[in-house]
Design a protein around this motif. Structure first.
Motif, PDB file in Angstrom:
ATOM      1  N   ALA A 142      45.153  20.303  42.643  1.00 57.01           N
ATOM      2  CA  ALA A 142      44.593  21.652  42.651  1.00 57.01           C
ATOM      3  C   ALA A 142      45.709  22.676  42.544  1.00 57.01           C
ATOM      4  O   ALA A 142      46.853  22.392  42.905  1.00 57.01           O
ATOM      5  CB  ALA A 142      43.787  21.895  43.926  1.00 57.01           C
ATOM      6  N   ALA A 143      45.365  23.869  42.051  1.00 54.54           N
ATOM      7  CA  ALA A 143      46.336  24.946  41.941  1.00 54.54           C
ATOM      8  C   ALA A 143      45.659  26.281  42.189  1.00 54.54           C
ATOM      9  O   ALA A 143      44.453  26.431  41.983  1.00 54.54           O
ATOM     10  CB  ALA A 143      46.992  24.940  40.561  1.00 54.54           C
ATOM     11  N   ILE A 144      46.466  27.247  42.620  1.00 54.50           N
ATOM     12  CA  ILE A 144      45.994  28.607  42.824  1.00 54.50           C
ATOM     13  C   ILE A 144      47.060  29.546  42.297  1.00 54.50           C
ATOM     14  O   ILE A 144      48.256  29.323  42.511  1.00 54.50           O
ATOM     15  CB  ILE A 144      45.661  28.864  44.313  1.00 54.50           C
ATOM     16  CG1 ILE A 144      45.001  30.228  44.503  1.00 54.50           C
ATOM     17  CG2 ILE A 144      46.898  28.720  45.191  1.00 54.50           C
ATOM     18  CD1 ILE A 144      44.358  30.394  45.880  1.00 54.50           C
ATOM     19  N   ASN A 145      46.643  30.597  41.598  1.00 54.64           N
ATOM     20  CA  ASN A 145      47.636  31.468  40.981  1.00 54.64           C
ATOM     21  C   ASN A 145      48.246  32.411  42.016  1.00 54.64           C
ATOM     22  O   ASN A 145      47.857  32.438  43.183  1.00 54.64           O
ATOM     23  CB  ASN A 145      47.041  32.222  39.795  1.00 54.64           C
ATOM     24  CG  ASN A 145      46.005  33.257  40.219  1.00 54.64           C
ATOM     25  OD1 ASN A 145      45.474  33.196  41.322  1.00 54.64           O
ATOM     26  ND2 ASN A 145      45.720  34.201  39.329  1.00 54.64           N
ATOM     27  N   TRP A 146      49.213  33.223  41.574  1.00 55.37           N
ATOM     28  CA  TRP A 146      49.971  34.039  42.512  1.00 55.37           C
ATOM     29  C   TRP A 146      49.089  35.075  43.214  1.00 55.37           C
ATOM     30  O   TRP A 146      49.335  35.406  44.380  1.00 55.37           O
ATOM     31  CB  TRP A 146      51.121  34.741  41.792  1.00 55.37           C
ATOM     32  CG  TRP A 146      50.669  35.779  40.806  1.00 55.37           C
ATOM     33  CD1 TRP A 146      50.363  35.609  39.495  1.00 55.37           C
ATOM     34  CD2 TRP A 146      50.461  37.178  41.087  1.00 55.37           C
ATOM     35  NE1 TRP A 146      49.968  36.797  38.933  1.00 55.37           N
ATOM     36  CE2 TRP A 146      50.022  37.780  39.874  1.00 55.37           C
ATOM     37  CE3 TRP A 146      50.597  37.966  42.218  1.00 55.37           C
ATOM     38  CZ2 TRP A 146      49.725  39.126  39.795  1.00 55.37           C
ATOM     39  CZ3 TRP A 146      50.302  39.326  42.134  1.00 55.37           C
ATOM     40  CH2 TRP A 146      49.873  39.878  40.925  1.00 55.37           C
ATOM     41  N   SER A 147      48.054  35.560  42.516  1.00 57.38           N
ATOM     42  CA  SER A 147      47.199  36.590  43.108  1.00 57.38           C
ATOM     43  C   SER A 147      46.026  36.010  43.874  1.00 57.38           C
ATOM     44  O   SER A 147      45.284  36.750  44.522  1.00 57.38           O
ATOM     45  CB  SER A 147      46.693  37.544  42.029  1.00 57.38           C
ATOM     46  OG  SER A 147      45.966  36.830  41.043  1.00 57.38           O
ATOM     47  N   GLY A 148      45.842  34.711  43.803  1.00 55.82           N
ATOM     48  CA  GLY A 148      44.787  34.073  44.568  1.00 55.82           C
ATOM     49  C   GLY A 148      43.403  34.182  43.984  1.00 55.82           C
ATOM     50  O   GLY A 148      42.423  33.779  44.623  1.00 55.82           O
ATOM     51  N   ASP A 149      43.282  34.709  42.773  1.00 57.98           N
ATOM     52  CA  ASP A 149      41.946  34.910  42.205  1.00 57.98           C
ATOM     53  C   ASP A 149      41.582  33.867  41.157  1.00 57.98           C
ATOM     54  O   ASP A 149      40.521  33.960  40.519  1.00 57.98           O
ATOM     55  CB  ASP A 149      41.816  36.319  41.621  1.00 57.98           C
ATOM     56  CG  ASP A 149      42.822  36.592  40.514  1.00 57.98           C
ATOM     57  OD1 ASP A 149      42.784  37.695  39.935  1.00 57.98           O
ATOM     58  OD2 ASP A 149      43.660  35.719  40.247  1.00 57.98           O
ATOM     59  N   ARG A 150      42.459  32.891  40.979  1.00 62.49           N
ATOM     60  CA  ARG A 150      42.151  31.832  40.030  1.00 62.49           C
ATOM     61  C   ARG A 150      42.572  30.494  40.618  1.00 62.49           C
ATOM     62  O   ARG A 150      43.692  30.344  41.111  1.00 62.49           O
ATOM     63  CB  ARG A 150      42.854  32.055  38.697  1.00 62.49           C
ATOM     64  CG  ARG A 150      42.572  30.961  37.689  1.00 62.49           C
ATOM     65  CD  ARG A 150      43.122  31.290  36.331  1.00 62.49           C
ATOM     66  NE  ARG A 150      42.899  30.189  35.380  1.00 62.49           N
ATOM     67  CZ  ARG A 150      43.177  30.256  34.086  1.00 62.49           C
ATOM     68  NH1 ARG A 150      43.662  31.374  33.575  1.00 62.49           N
ATOM     69  NH2 ARG A 150      42.944  29.221  33.300  1.00 62.49           N
ATOM     70  N   THR A 151      41.661  29.539  40.567  1.00 65.51           N
ATOM     71  CA  THR A 151      41.948  28.189  41.043  1.00 65.51           C
ATOM     72  C   THR A 151      41.620  27.173  39.946  1.00 65.51           C
ATOM     73  O   THR A 151      40.835  27.446  39.034  1.00 65.51           O
ATOM     74  CB  THR A 151      41.144  27.849  42.308  1.00 65.51           C
ATOM     75  OG1 THR A 151      39.743  28.014  42.027  1.00 65.51           O
ATOM     76  CG2 THR A 151      41.538  28.749  43.465  1.00 65.51           C
ATOM     77  N   ASP A 152      42.223  26.021  40.074  1.00 61.92           N
ATOM     78  CA  ASP A 152      42.014  24.949  39.107  1.00 61.92           C
ATOM     79  C   ASP A 152      42.020  23.632  39.869  1.00 61.92           C
ATOM     80  O   ASP A 152      42.784  23.478  40.832  1.00 61.92           O
ATOM     81  CB  ASP A 152      43.122  24.976  38.056  1.00 61.92           C
ATOM     82  CG  ASP A 152      42.830  24.057  36.887  1.00 61.92           C
ATOM     83  OD1 ASP A 152      43.794  23.681  36.182  1.00 61.92           O
ATOM     84  OD2 ASP A 152      41.654  23.715  36.658  1.00 61.92           O
ATOM     85  N   TYR A 153      41.179  22.694  39.423  1.00 62.89           N
ATOM     86  CA  TYR A 153      41.054  21.424  40.119  1.00 62.89           C
ATOM     87  C   TYR A 153      41.023  20.254  39.141  1.00 62.89           C
ATOM     88  O   TYR A 153      40.520  20.372  38.014  1.00 62.89           O
ATOM     89  CB  TYR A 153      39.758  21.389  40.945  1.00 62.89           C
ATOM     90  CG  TYR A 153      39.695  22.411  42.046  1.00 62.89           C
ATOM     91  CD1 TYR A 153      39.119  23.660  41.833  1.00 62.89           C
ATOM     92  CD2 TYR A 153      40.237  22.143  43.302  1.00 62.89           C
ATOM     93  CE1 TYR A 153      39.078  24.621  42.824  1.00 62.89           C
ATOM     94  CE2 TYR A 153      40.195  23.097  44.313  1.00 62.89           C
ATOM     95  CZ  TYR A 153      39.614  24.324  44.062  1.00 62.89           C
ATOM     96  OH  TYR A 153      39.580  25.264  45.063  1.00 62.89           O
ATOM     97  N   ALA A 154      41.527  19.127  39.602  1.00 63.09           N
ATOM     98  CA  ALA A 154      41.355  17.888  38.852  1.00 63.09           C
ATOM     99  C   ALA A 154      39.879  17.507  38.888  1.00 63.09           C
ATOM    100  O   ALA A 154      39.176  17.782  39.871  1.00 63.09           O
ATOM    101  CB  ALA A 154      42.202  16.782  39.469  1.00 63.09           C
ATOM    102  N   ASP A 155      39.427  16.867  37.839  1.00 56.46           N
ATOM    103  CA  ASP A 155      38.014  16.463  37.776  1.00 56.46           C
ATOM    104  C   ASP A 155      37.639  15.572  38.958  1.00 56.46           C
ATOM    105  O   ASP A 155      36.518  15.642  39.468  1.00 56.46           O
ATOM    106  CB  ASP A 155      37.737  15.725  36.470  1.00 56.46           C
ATOM    107  CG  ASP A 155      37.776  16.640  35.262  1.00 56.46           C
ATOM    108  OD1 ASP A 155      37.893  16.130  34.135  1.00 56.46           O
ATOM    109  OD2 ASP A 155      37.695  17.876  35.447  1.00 56.46           O
TER     110      ASP A 155
END
Length: 120
Positions: free
Chosen positions: A49-62
């Protein structure tokens, strides 16, 4: 320089929950994208998982979508990984990472890792 220290790993039964923390110190935490990776025995390290510097975007492995949630607390310079409905295949050492741009397979800083074991 950024130091990352993970905590919260442990042993949990399948179907249970666990939360990991990653405390950051050193340079400005808020300017870094942050992420979680894991490495199971005999396997390569993989993105979780990841979160961008501003905290408004996340990403996850399937494989963890809908079960894991990444978040960050700027006041505490900490990111979290809340893990629900854990499966034995989630067993791995979990690493925290920080990147000046976006989280990739190679990042600027890494933590030492924390073990998560899910029993069946």
């Amino acid at each position: 320089q950024v130091q990352l220290v993970e905590s919260g790993g442990g042993l949990v039964q399948a179907g249970g929950s666990l939360s990991l923390s990653c405390a950051a110190s050193g340079r400005t935490f808020s300017s870094f994208a942050m992420g979680w990776f894991r490495q199971a025995p005999g396997k390569e390290r993989e993105f979780v998982a990841a979160i961008n510097w501003s905290g408004d975007r996340t990403d996850y492995a399937d494989s963890v979508m809908g079960r894991f949630t990444i978040s960050r607390d700027y006041a505490k310079n900490t990111i979290y990984l809340h893990m629900n409905s854990l499966k034995p295949e989630d067993t791995a050492v979990y690493f925290c990472a920080a990147a000046k741009g976006i989280i990739t397979s190679t990042n600027d800083y890494w933590g030492q890792g924390t073990q998560v074991t899910v029993s069946s």
